[in-house]
Design a protein around this motif. Sequence first.
Motif, PDB file in Angstrom:
ATOM      1  N   ILE A  91       0.825  -1.201   0.000  1.00 21.69           N
ATOM      2  CA  ILE A  91       0.000   0.000   0.000  1.00 21.69           C
ATOM      3  C   ILE A  91       0.869   1.266   0.000  1.00 21.69           C
ATOM      4  N   THR A  92       0.515   2.224  -0.863  1.00 22.31           N
ATOM      5  CA  THR A  92       1.219   3.507  -0.906  1.00 22.31           C
ATOM      6  C   THR A  92       0.189   4.638  -0.933  1.00 22.31           C
ATOM      7  N   MET A  93       0.594   5.751  -0.332  1.00 14.02           N
ATOM      8  CA  MET A  93      -0.180   6.984  -0.432  1.00 14.02           C
ATOM      9  C   MET A  93       0.811   8.104  -0.682  1.00 14.02           C
ATOM     10  N   ILE A  94       0.717   8.713  -1.854  1.00 15.89           N
ATOM     11  CA  ILE A  94       1.664   9.739  -2.258  1.00 15.89           C
ATOM     12  C   ILE A  94       0.922  11.053  -2.464  1.00 15.89           C
ATOM     13  N   TYR A  95       1.362  12.083  -1.765  1.00 18.28           N
ATOM     14  CA  TYR A  95       0.816  13.420  -1.968  1.00 18.28           C
ATOM     15  C   TYR A  95       1.747  14.222  -2.880  1.00 18.28           C
ATOM     16  N   ASP A  96       1.191  15.209  -3.544  1.00 15.59           N
ATOM     17  CA  ASP A  96       1.968  16.011  -4.503  1.00 15.59           C
ATOM     18  C   ASP A  96       2.618  15.112  -5.548  1.00 15.59           C
ATOM     19  N   ILE A  97       1.822  14.160  -6.040  1.00 20.99           N
ATOM     20  CA  ILE A  97       2.369  13.134  -6.934  1.00 20.99           C
ATOM     21  C   ILE A  97       2.893  13.725  -8.239  1.00 20.99           C
ATOM     22  N   GLU A  98       2.355  14.877  -8.639  1.00 19.05           N
ATOM     23  CA  GLU A  98       2.788  15.486  -9.896  1.00 19.05           C
ATOM     24  C   GLU A  98       4.017  16.369  -9.726  1.00 19.05           C
ATOM     25  N   LYS A  99       4.428  16.575  -8.492  1.00 19.43           N
ATOM     26  CA  LYS A  99       5.582  17.429  -8.229  1.00 19.43           C
ATOM     27  C   LYS A  99       6.867  16.604  -8.146  1.00 19.43           C
ATOM     28  N   GLU A 100       7.989  17.292  -8.263  1.00 23.15           N
ATOM     29  CA  GLU A 100       9.279  16.596  -8.205  1.00 23.15           C
ATOM     30  C   GLU A 100       9.526  16.019  -6.824  1.00 23.15           C
ATOM     31  N   ASN A 101       9.200  16.814  -5.775  1.00 20.50           N
ATOM     32  CA  ASN A 101       9.394  16.352  -4.400  1.00 20.50           C
ATOM     33  C   ASN A 101       8.083  15.769  -3.876  1.00 20.50           C
ATOM     34  N   LYS A 102       7.887  14.497  -4.106  1.00 24.24           N
ATOM     35  CA  LYS A 102       6.673  13.821  -3.663  1.00 24.24           C
ATOM     36  C   LYS A 102       6.751  13.511  -2.172  1.00 24.24           C
ATOM     37  N   MET A 103       5.584  13.468  -1.512  1.00 28.27           N
ATOM     38  CA  MET A 103       5.540  13.116  -0.098  1.00 28.27           C
ATOM     39  C   MET A 103       4.847  11.770   0.052  1.00 28.27           C
ATOM     40  N   TYR A 104       5.555  10.819   0.630  1.00 25.73           N
ATOM     41  CA  TYR A 104       5.022   9.480   0.832  1.00 25.73           C
ATOM     42  C   TYR A 104       4.423   9.382   2.228  1.00 25.73           C
ATOM     43  N   ALA A 105       3.091   9.407   2.318  1.00 26.42           N
ATOM     44  CA  ALA A 105       2.435   9.186   3.604  1.00 26.42           C
ATOM     45  C   ALA A 105       2.465   7.706   3.965  1.00 26.42           C
TER      46      ALA A 105
END
Length: 225
Positions: free
Chosen positions: A7-21
């Motif tokens: 399971i993955t949850m990625i915020y700001d997926i379209e940005k270079e610096n993605k945040m993996y919750a």
Amino acid sequence: MFSVKNITMIYDIEKENKMYALGGFDLELPDKGLVGFIGPSGSGKSTLMYCLSTLKRPTGGEILYNGKDIINLKDYEREDLRRKEFGFVFQRHFLVPYMSALDNVIIAADKSNKQTEERAGDILRKLGLGERELKKRPSKLSGGQRQRVAIGRAMINNPKVLFADEPTAALDHENAFAVMRILKEYSETHLVLVITHDLSILKDADQVIEMWDGMAGGRRGGEGI
């Protein structure tokens, strides 16, 4: 009951610096018992609970509930699942201020009839509220009593899974342990998932899962914590 695969949850997926919750991990949860999730703020524990309860949709991976994929359910199917199978308790009680304690429980029931009213009253009495408290509005109840009403509301439809996100954070230790005793008793025949920063309230948990940086780490039994 729950089977989680990568399971993955990625915020700001379209940005270079993605945040993996949630960073991608597997998890198996039983049909019943008290399971605690503990970790610092930002560790991903609340995000995981929201994904398991279908309140959020993960970016990737698979979540099976009783063998059925719940990520790709239609909106009405998710709502139906939450209404019939899941119950929710949060740090804030979210009670309706102009309703009595009893009515705050009844309003969440699938059906509103005499039997529902009797069941709501029985639940609140079992949770330690007296006849006088059943008629009081939330503002006239103590913090511990309000949280018990919120638990009663979550239990009114006898959900198979009870999700509790920081249910004791606003309570003193005496009330916190009283709430946890209630959740522990319910977990004898249901699955109760508790998210918390306070390891001490998980002393009777059947399993404790540690969350760090979006990953599920060590697992241990609750006895002796």
